[in-house]
Design an enzyme around this catalytic site. Structure first.
Site, mmCIF file in Angstrom:
data_model
loop_
_atom_site.group_PDB
_atom_site.id
_atom_site.type_symbol
_atom_site.label_atom_id
_atom_site.label_comp_id
_atom_site.label_asym_id
_atom_site.label_seq_id
_atom_site.Cartn_x
_atom_site.Cartn_y
_atom_site.Cartn_z
ATOM 1 N N GLU A 181 0.846 -1.202 0.000
ATOM 2 C CA GLU A 181 0.000 0.000 0.000
ATOM 3 C C GLU A 181 0.871 1.237 0.000
ATOM 4 O O GLU A 181 1.901 1.239 0.687
ATOM 5 C CB GLU A 181 -0.931 -0.011 1.225
ATOM 6 C CG GLU A 181 -1.924 -1.168 1.181
ATOM 7 C CD GLU A 181 -2.888 -1.201 2.382
ATOM 8 O OE1 GLU A 181 -2.892 -0.244 3.183
ATOM 9 O OE2 GLU A 181 -3.622 -2.185 2.501
ATOM 10 N N HIS A 191 -7.969 1.241 1.513
ATOM 11 C CA HIS A 191 -7.854 1.006 2.964
ATOM 12 C C HIS A 191 -8.725 1.999 3.754
ATOM 13 O O HIS A 191 -8.225 2.775 4.584
ATOM 14 C CB HIS A 191 -6.391 1.093 3.412
ATOM 15 C CG HIS A 191 -6.120 0.336 4.685
ATOM 16 N ND1 HIS A 191 -4.935 -0.291 4.926
ATOM 17 C CD2 HIS A 191 -6.887 0.108 5.785
ATOM 18 C CE1 HIS A 191 -4.978 -0.881 6.119
ATOM 19 N NE2 HIS A 191 -6.159 -0.642 6.656
HETATM 20 N N1 LIG Z 1 -9.524 -2.327 6.738
HETATM 21 C C1 LIG Z 1 -9.345 -1.668 7.847
HETATM 22 O O1 LIG Z 1 -9.245 -0.451 7.841
HETATM 23 C C2 LIG Z 1 -9.307 -2.395 9.131
HETATM 24 C C3 LIG Z 1 -8.780 -3.651 9.201
HETATM 25 N N2 LIG Z 1 -8.740 -4.305 10.379
HETATM 26 C C4 LIG Z 1 -8.203 -5.670 10.399
HETATM 27 O O2 LIG Z 1 -9.289 -6.594 10.558
HETATM 28 C C5 LIG Z 1 -8.789 -7.792 11.136
HETATM 29 C C6 LIG Z 1 -9.705 -8.293 12.227
HETATM 30 O O3 LIG Z 1 -9.768 -7.361 13.279
HETATM 31 P P1 LIG Z 1 -10.580 -7.681 14.631
HETATM 32 O O4 LIG Z 1 -11.823 -8.371 14.331
HETATM 33 O O5 LIG Z 1 -10.618 -6.404 15.380
HETATM 34 O O6 LIG Z 1 -9.559 -8.671 15.331
HETATM 35 P P2 LIG Z 1 -9.858 -9.776 16.435
HETATM 36 O O7 LIG Z 1 -8.570 -10.071 17.069
HETATM 37 O O8 LIG Z 1 -11.005 -9.375 17.278
HETATM 38 O O9 LIG Z 1 -10.308 -11.037 15.566
HETATM 39 C C7 LIG Z 1 -9.437 -11.790 14.783
HETATM 40 C C8 LIG Z 1 -9.954 -13.218 14.791
HETATM 41 O O10 LIG Z 1 -9.150 -13.977 13.893
HETATM 42 C C9 LIG Z 1 -9.010 -15.261 14.445
HETATM 43 N N3 LIG Z 1 -7.861 -15.909 13.829
HETATM 44 C C10 LIG Z 1 -6.547 -15.727 14.083
HETATM 45 N N4 LIG Z 1 -5.811 -16.531 13.284
HETATM 46 C C11 LIG Z 1 -6.699 -17.217 12.520
HETATM 47 C C12 LIG Z 1 -6.553 -18.189 11.508
HETATM 48 N N5 LIG Z 1 -5.351 -18.626 11.128
HETATM 49 N N6 LIG Z 1 -7.664 -18.678 10.937
HETATM 50 C C13 LIG Z 1 -8.895 -18.247 11.314
HETATM 51 N N7 LIG Z 1 -9.090 -17.334 12.279
HETATM 52 C C14 LIG Z 1 -8.009 -16.827 12.867
HETATM 53 C C15 LIG Z 1 -8.846 -15.012 15.927
HETATM 54 O O11 LIG Z 1 -9.190 -16.156 16.683
HETATM 55 C C16 LIG Z 1 -9.839 -13.890 16.153
HETATM 56 O O12 LIG Z 1 -11.101 -14.393 16.566
HETATM 57 C C17 LIG Z 1 -7.361 -7.463 11.581
HETATM 58 O O13 LIG Z 1 -6.463 -7.944 10.603
HETATM 59 C C18 LIG Z 1 -7.301 -5.965 11.581
HETATM 60 O O14 LIG Z 1 -6.009 -5.479 11.390
HETATM 61 C C19 LIG Z 1 -9.238 -3.754 11.531
HETATM 62 C C20 LIG Z 1 -9.773 -2.505 11.510
HETATM 63 C C21 LIG Z 1 -9.832 -1.702 10.308
HETATM 64 O O1 LIG Z 2 -5.688 3.550 10.409
HETATM 65 C C1 LIG Z 2 -6.371 3.099 9.495
HETATM 66 O O2 LIG Z 2 -7.088 3.784 8.776
HETATM 67 C C2 LIG Z 2 -6.347 1.618 9.215
HETATM 68 C C3 LIG Z 2 -7.055 0.833 10.244
HETATM 69 C C4 LIG Z 2 -6.641 -0.573 10.241
HETATM 70 O O3 LIG Z 2 -6.300 -1.162 9.266
HETATM 71 C C5 LIG Z 2 -6.581 -1.261 11.529
HETATM 72 O O4 LIG Z 2 -7.038 -0.684 12.528
HETATM 73 O O5 LIG Z 2 -6.106 -2.402 11.565
#
Ligand SMILES: NC(=O)C1=CN([C@@H]2O[C@H](COP(=O)(O)OP(=O)(O)OC[C@H]3O[C@@H](n4cnc5c(N)ncnc54)[C@H](O)[C@@H]3O)[C@@H](O)[C@H]2O)C=CC1
Ligand SMILES: O=C(O)CCC(=O)C(=O)O
Length: 526
Positions: free
Chosen positions: A259, A278
């Site tokens: 990115e 993103h």
């Molecule tokens: N696009 C964006 O702007 C954003 C992206 N994210 C990303 O979203 C993702 C999820 O975030 P949350 O739900 O807050 O995290 P979280 O930690 O609450 O959930 C992640 C889940 O993935 C599971 N997990 C871990 N390894 C695994 C595997 N190999 N196979 C299947 N499940 C597995 C864990 O058990 C957990 O339940 C993260 O990668 C985070 O960085 C989060 C916020 C914003």
């Molecule tokens: O800061 C952002 O906009 C990205 C958020 C994100 O990817 C995360 O919280 O994991």
């Protein structure tokens, strides 16, 4: 005043919080080289996903105490490098959950109804209704990979839209999945059965390229994939080829292996792909949430308080942390004492949690004890982040025992260390007002508060010995604040604990050790 660098755009509310305790510089256009150049002057760094905090940045950040990631994923921070240097890394685990989940749902619906393409065409003046007949999500199967915070919210809303739910998450219980209306299945079953697949997992060595040519081959031709988690979980070349060949129906991607997304086969595709730069966390609400969450933690750490969402020290809920705080102080104090009693090179530390403390989460208490144990040698280089690593690297064997039946105090902590000066132990407890009391030294009962400078003797309980030590200290102009003797039997072995107002002058220890009846003497500085 400490200095904080904010190197990605964050909401003003975060800057306002930081400004209460620090000088805040917002510099959001720094190159890699410029960041390395300026970082030495800062005590804290606050980032979003734009800044890469590499080992080089961490090495250069000689004053850095904390790195705050205003978001969830810390994959843009070299956390192991920060841990080795004792730098706390904090994030905002929940501040953008809803934003990311809603973006995922928006991506799923946009992809199903070709909204971005239809919108773009209409803006070009073309009224095209026949190219954009989409699909309903109602009654379709959604496969959720990763049923954590974001995955769970997506599942809840998708269920309300009438979707059937499958989930794959090896770390989630069947009960939790059922509560969310999901059937937990193996990954291959999910790939084979789902009409929509949404990823909500961190990028780890296990999840890198989880969606690749092989896994795509297992999917239904009408399958659509949504990734609002992390770039690199999908092999972008494989998915571009699969879409081009019509092996699956679509993909909606918010995150990319590199990115900003530069030249990519993905951008050449048509209505079967939806791309956003993103934007998962980009809502006003989420940005306020994460800015407050992380700025408050940076402020607290700069004020010497613990952080509530540190990723490289044991995570504790704020209420649990609040309750444990006095015990952390107790553990650190006892660690400092027993380390100095046992001597410089410590071989082992036994940590006994007694009474109510035996039912508590022990990991933070163990870390606090190790921090105390190592601090005479490492000073401020040891902290809650690196204490365990430092102890391990020094070959210190840590054994933890619990005994809820010992009820001399509501909860007490017994530390016993073996080192160059032999094996020594200290027990301590908290009084009602959270005041620390040392309750035994080498199992001799005492009741003394810790003091900055202390002198301990092991001696034979006999007349005159206390007076002799008192006069000796007087001769060296050392003022005694308090003195107590602990013994098990009359005229047997005993310990004497003296709190003194000044550090002991050199030479006095030799004289103390020569007093008749004194077996050994130790000084402790807390
Ligand atoms: N696009 C964006 O702007 C954003 C992206 N994210 C990303 O979203 C993702 C999820 O975030 P949350 O739900 O807050 O995290 P979280 O930690 O609450 O959930 C992640 C889940 O993935 C599971 N997990 C871990 N390894 C695994 C595997 N190999 N196979 C299947 N499940 C597995 C864990 O058990 C957990 O339940 C993260 O990668 C985070 O960085 C989060 C916020 C914003
Ligand atoms: O800061 C952002 O906009 C990205 C958020 C994100 O990817 C995360 O919280 O994991």
């Amino acid at each position: 005043m400490p200095k904080v660098l904010v190197s990605d755009p964050i909401d003003q509310v975060g800057i306002d919080i930081l400004s209460q305790v620090a000088q805040v510089d917002v510099k959001t256009d720094l190159s890699k080289e410029q960041l390395v150049e300026v970082i030495p002057e800062y005590d804290a760094l606050m980032i979003r996903s734009g800044t890469r905090v590499t080992a080089e940045v961490i090495e250069a950040g000689r004053n850095l105490k904390i790195i705050g990631r205003a978001g969830v994923g810390v994959d843009n921070v070299d956390v192991p490098a920060a841990t080795r240097k004792g730098i706390i890394v904090v994030n905002s685990p929940e501040g953008n959950t809803i934003a990311a989940a809603e973006h995922t749902l928006a991506m799923m619906l946009s992809l199903s109804r070709y909204i971005p393409e239809a919108n773009a065409k209409l803006k070009q003046g073309k009224w095209d209704r026949k190219s954009y007949t989409g699909n309903e999500v109602y009654n379709k199967t959604l496969g959720v990979v990763g049923l954590g915070k974001i995955g769970a919210h997506v599942a809840t809303v998708a269920r309300a839209m009438g979707m059937k739910l499958l989930a794959y998450d090896p770390f989630i219980s069947v009960e939790r999945a059922e509560q969310l209306g999901c059937s937990l299945v193996e990954l291959d079953v999910l790939f084979q059965s789902a009409d929509y697949i949404t990823l909500h997992i961190p990028k780890t060595p296990e999840t890198a390229n989880l969606i690749n040519a092989d896994s795509i081959a297992k999917m239904k031709p009408n399958a659509r994939i949504i990734n609002c988690a992390r770039g690199g979980i999908i092999d972008e070349t494989a998915i571009a080829e699969a879409l081009k060949a019509g092996k699956i129906a679509g993909a909606a991607l918010d995150v990319f292996s590199s990115e900003p997304l530069g030249e990519s086969p993905l951008t050449a595709l048509g209505k079967e792909i939806v791309l956003t730069p993103h934007l998962g966390a980009s809502t006003e609400e989420a940005q306020v949430n994460v800015a407050i969450d992380v700025a408050e933690q940076i402020r607290d750490v700069l004020l010497g308080e613990p952080a509530r969402s540190a990723v490289n020290i044991p995570g504790l809920r704020p209420d649990v942390l609040e309750q444990l705080k006095p015990y952390l102080q107790l553990a650190e104090t006892l660690g400092k004492m027993v380390g100095q009693l046992a001597g410089g090179r410590i071989e082992s530390l036994n940590i006994g949690l007694r009474g109510d403390l035996a039912t508590n989460q022990s990991q933070p208490i163990v870390i606090a004890a190790l921090k105390g144990l190592l601090s005479p040698a490492l000073q401020e280089r040891v902290n809650y982040v690196n204490a365990s690593i430092e102890a391990k690297e020094r070959g210190i064997r840590v054994v933890e025992t619990r005994d809820a039946s010992i009820k001399d105090y509501a909860g007490s902590l017994h530390l016993s260390a073996k080192g160059t000066l032999g094996e020594h132990s200290v027990t301590g407890a908290l009084l009602g007002d959270d005041e620390i009391r040392i309750t035994s030294i080498n199992d001799f009962p005492v009741n003394v508060p810790p003091n900055r400078y202390m002198l301990f003797t092991l001696h034979r309980d006999m007349p005159g010995i206390i007076g002799r030590i008192g006069s000796l200290l007087g001769e060296f102009n050392v003022n005694i604040a308090s003195m107590q003797v602990g013994r098990k039997i009359v005229r047997g072995d005993a310990v004497m604990v003296l709190s003194i107002d000044d550090p002991l002058p050199e030479n006095i220890m030799n004289e103390i050790k020569q007093v008749a009846g004194i077996r050994d003497a130790y000084t402790v500085t807390l």
